[in-house]
Design a protein around this motif. Structure first.
Motif, PDB file in Angstrom:
ATOM      1  N   SER A 266       0.899  -0.971  -0.058  1.00 53.45           N
ATOM      2  CA  SER A 266      -0.007  -0.085   0.129  1.00 53.45           C
ATOM      3  C   SER A 266       0.932   1.247  -0.167  1.00 53.45           C
ATOM      4  N   GLU A 267       0.309   2.397  -0.386  1.00 51.94           N
ATOM      5  CA  GLU A 267       1.143   3.526  -0.527  1.00 51.94           C
ATOM      6  C   GLU A 267       1.941   4.029   0.998  1.00 51.94           C
ATOM      7  N   LYS A 268       1.107   3.833   2.187  1.00 52.81           N
ATOM      8  CA  LYS A 268       1.875   3.761   3.457  1.00 52.81           C
ATOM      9  C   LYS A 268       2.995   2.875   3.500  1.00 52.81           C
ATOM     10  N   GLU A 269       2.861   1.589   3.226  1.00 51.23           N
ATOM     11  CA  GLU A 269       3.792   0.517   3.632  1.00 51.23           C
ATOM     12  C   GLU A 269       5.031   0.756   2.559  1.00 51.23           C
ATOM     13  N   LYS A 270       4.962   1.093   1.370  1.00 51.78           N
ATOM     14  CA  LYS A 270       5.833   1.516   0.223  1.00 51.78           C
ATOM     15  C   LYS A 270       6.748   2.525   0.853  1.00 51.78           C
ATOM     16  N   SER A 271       6.282   3.361   1.433  1.00 52.68           N
ATOM     17  CA  SER A 271       7.310   4.619   1.858  1.00 52.68           C
ATOM     18  C   SER A 271       8.011   4.142   3.017  1.00 52.68           C
ATOM     19  N   ARG A 272       7.652   3.214   3.759  1.00 53.91           N
ATOM     20  CA  ARG A 272       8.400   2.356   5.007  1.00 53.91           C
ATOM     21  C   ARG A 272       9.333   1.265   4.565  1.00 53.91           C
ATOM     22  N   SER A 273       9.156   0.736   3.344  1.00 52.44           N
ATOM     23  CA  SER A 273       9.692  -0.657   2.767  1.00 52.44           C
ATOM     24  C   SER A 273      11.224  -0.446   2.534  1.00 52.44           C
ATOM     25  N   LYS A 274      11.580   0.660   2.180  1.00 50.91           N
ATOM     26  CA  LYS A 274      13.146   0.917   2.137  1.00 50.91           C
ATOM     27  C   LYS A 274      13.735   1.221   3.052  1.00 50.91           C
ATOM     28  N   VAL A 275      13.382   1.511   4.320  1.00 52.33           N
ATOM     29  CA  VAL A 275      13.962   1.883   5.571  1.00 52.33           C
ATOM     30  C   VAL A 275      13.878   0.496   6.116  1.00 52.33           C
ATOM     31  N   LYS A 276      12.814  -0.313   6.173  1.00 53.73           N
ATOM     32  CA  LYS A 276      12.844  -1.537   6.580  1.00 53.73           C
ATOM     33  C   LYS A 276      13.737  -2.753   5.944  1.00 53.73           C
ATOM     34  N   GLU A 277      14.060  -2.445   4.586  1.00 52.92           N
ATOM     35  CA  GLU A 277      14.813  -3.345   3.907  1.00 52.92           C
ATOM     36  C   GLU A 277      16.286  -2.882   4.269  1.00 52.92           C
ATOM     37  N   ALA A 278      16.788  -1.743   4.244  1.00 56.35           N
ATOM     38  CA  ALA A 278      18.088  -1.238   4.401  1.00 56.35           C
ATOM     39  C   ALA A 278      18.458  -1.854   6.080  1.00 56.35           C
ATOM     40  N   VAL A 279      17.431  -1.820   6.977  1.00 56.31           N
ATOM     41  CA  VAL A 279      17.942  -2.188   8.173  1.00 56.31           C
ATOM     42  C   VAL A 279      17.856  -3.741   8.334  1.00 56.31           C
ATOM     43  N   SER A 280      17.078  -4.261   7.529  1.00 60.01           N
ATOM     44  CA  SER A 280      17.235  -5.991   7.503  1.00 60.01           C
ATOM     45  C   SER A 280      18.679  -6.214   6.689  1.00 60.01           C
ATOM     46  N   THR A 281      18.992  -5.829   5.629  1.00 56.93           N
ATOM     47  CA  THR A 281      20.159  -5.898   5.162  1.00 56.93           C
ATOM     48  C   THR A 281      21.307  -5.922   5.972  1.00 56.93           C
ATOM     49  N   ALA A 282      21.533  -4.601   6.636  1.00 62.79           N
ATOM     50  CA  ALA A 282      22.630  -4.320   7.291  1.00 62.79           C
ATOM     51  C   ALA A 282      22.758  -5.372   8.530  1.00 62.79           C
ATOM     52  N   TYR A 283      21.306  -5.712   9.120  1.00 65.47           N
ATOM     53  CA  TYR A 283      21.286  -6.569  10.288  1.00 65.47           C
ATOM     54  C   TYR A 283      22.135  -8.006   9.896  1.00 65.47           C
ATOM     55  N   TRP A 284      21.679  -8.509   8.645  1.00 63.84           N
ATOM     56  CA  TRP A 284      21.958  -9.800   8.471  1.00 63.84           C
ATOM     57  C   TRP A 284      23.343  -9.920   8.178  1.00 63.84           C
ATOM     58  N   THR A 288      26.048 -12.289   9.817  1.00 61.26           N
ATOM     59  CA  THR A 288      27.013 -13.241   9.085  1.00 61.26           C
ATOM     60  C   THR A 288      28.524 -12.959   9.303  1.00 61.26           C
ATOM     61  N   ALA A 289      28.995 -11.817   9.410  1.00 62.63           N
ATOM     62  CA  ALA A 289      30.154 -11.365   9.712  1.00 62.63           C
ATOM     63  C   ALA A 289      30.605 -12.031  11.297  1.00 62.63           C
ATOM     64  N   LEU A 290      29.719 -11.615  11.894  1.00 62.10           N
ATOM     65  CA  LEU A 290      29.662 -12.039  13.562  1.00 62.10           C
ATOM     66  C   LEU A 290      30.104 -13.510  13.647  1.00 62.10           C
ATOM     67  N   PHE A 291      29.120 -14.474  12.854  1.00 62.00           N
ATOM     68  CA  PHE A 291      29.337 -15.814  12.917  1.00 62.00           C
ATOM     69  C   PHE A 291      30.648 -16.307  12.235  1.00 62.00           C
ATOM     70  N   LEU A 292      30.948 -15.872  11.179  1.00 59.74           N
ATOM     71  CA  LEU A 292      32.226 -16.135  10.335  1.00 59.74           C
ATOM     72  C   LEU A 292      33.374 -15.943  11.645  1.00 59.74           C
ATOM     73  N   ALA A 293      33.168 -14.821  11.888  1.00 66.42           N
ATOM     74  CA  ALA A 293      34.600 -14.200  12.649  1.00 66.42           C
ATOM     75  C   ALA A 293      34.665 -15.220  14.027  1.00 66.42           C
TER      76      ALA A 293
END
Length: 332
Positions: A266-284, A288-293
């Motif tokens: 929806s229009e409301k959620e689309k405006s929020r999805s980029k922020v959530k996607e960036a947070v999700s990508t940075a988190y995982w 991954t880096a922590l697990f390997l290290a």
């Protein structure tokens, strides 16, 4: 019958048909009932000023054109005339929905491979430690790491290949669009037909993920360290199988919501999805880096898997906090 009502009614009908929308589709865009649109077009009632302004933006014409009899030619508003919405045809919509069925399975298989990639390494470490095969610890670790890297490489290749094949439909995320006449109804019908399978996929997938730690409880009762390692591999396999149920259902459902602009699209959620996607990508990436290290430094591959279990729980907290912050920002 009031002449002004007739003028507006005729223009609404003309503009609606010109855009290829049914009364139901126009009503959905304006957040009103189909009966309200029917009454406007029948000159039984007149839309309020807010709806007139909405229609002006939606049709890309001026409010003067809608309300005044002397303007025979459409007066286009500058923004809409220069940048008309992209139209999604019935063929394009069907092709996209069919492709996302295939894409869903590819993403699920790639995710499955990522989840089970560490299982051979864990199992070989246990086999070597208990002398069940003539392998040294270094040989077991080397073979296990080779399998892990090859498995992850196959999964990444599948992710990339799927992403490249999805490029023709990237405009659905990058541009505003409208479906041609009948598209909305077709998608709703397909969603209705799929709803049962979608619910089953979610239930089975979530149930398998929730039940996966049971292997560890059984292994602890057995009292054998080797059985604990086997249980960890079974846990990963169970979660991976759960993803094979969960992801195809979720991807297919999301493709329908995307075309209908509902749910997270929806229009409301689309405006929020980029922020959530960036947070999700940075988190995982961080996890991954922590697990390997930690795994390389401690060489405790048989126990560092717990990082993923903890990360999964913490991720839910991170996304909840993200949503709360976005809600607070929108209210300001």
């Amino acid at each position: 019958m009031d002449v002004e009502k007739m003028i507006l009614a005729d223009k609404i009908i003309t503009l609606r048909k010109k855009n290829g929308w049914s009364q139901e589709e126009l009503a959905e865009k304006l957040k009103v009932s189909r009966q309200a649109v029917s009454k406007w077009e029948g000159a039984q009632t007149v839309p309020d000023l807010e709806r007139v302004l909405q229609m002006s933006q939606l049709f890309g014409v001026t409010t003067d054109y809608l309300l005044k009899d002397e303007l025979d030619q459409e007066e286009y508003s500058a923004g809409e005339a220069e940048q008309p919405l992209r139209r999604v045809s019935m063929a394009e919509a069907n092709a996209f929905l069919d492709w996302r069925i295939t894409a869903g399975w590819r993403i699920a298989i790639a995710t499955f491979l990522c989840i089970i990639a560490a299982a051979p390494l864990i199992l070989l470490a246990g086999v070597s430690e208990n002398g069940l095969l003539p392998l040294t610890e270094n040989q077991a670790a080397g073979i296990g790491m080779l399998i892990l890297l090859l498995t992850v490489a196959a999964a990444v290749s599948l992710f990339i290949h799927t992403g490249l094949q999805n490029r023709p439909y990237a405009y659905l995320d990058e541009e505003d669009f409208e479906g041609e006449y009948g598209v909305l109804g077709m998608v709703r019908e397909r969603q209705k037909e799929f709803s049962g399978a979608y619910t089953r996929g979610l239930i089975i997938g979530i149930a398998l993920c929730v039940a996966s730690p049971c292997w560890l409880f059984l292994a602890v009762m057995n009292g054998s360290d080797f059985m604990v390692l086997v249980a960890v591999c079974c846990l990963l396999l169970t979660v991976g199988v759960g993803m094979l149920f969960l992801i195809p259902a979720a991807v297919r459902w999301a493709s329908m919501e995307k075309l209908m602009k509902t749910g997270e699209y929806s229009e409301k959620e689309k405006s929020r999805s980029k922020v959530k996607e960036a947070v999700s990508t940075a988190y995982w990436l961080t996890v991954t880096a922590l697990f390997l290290a930690v795994s390389f430094v401690t060489e405790a591959w048989g126990s560092t898997w717990i990082i993923w279990a903890v990360a999964g729980v913490v991720f839910a907290v991170v996304m909840t906090v993200t949503n709360l912050l976005l809600d607070r920002k929108e209210k300001q």
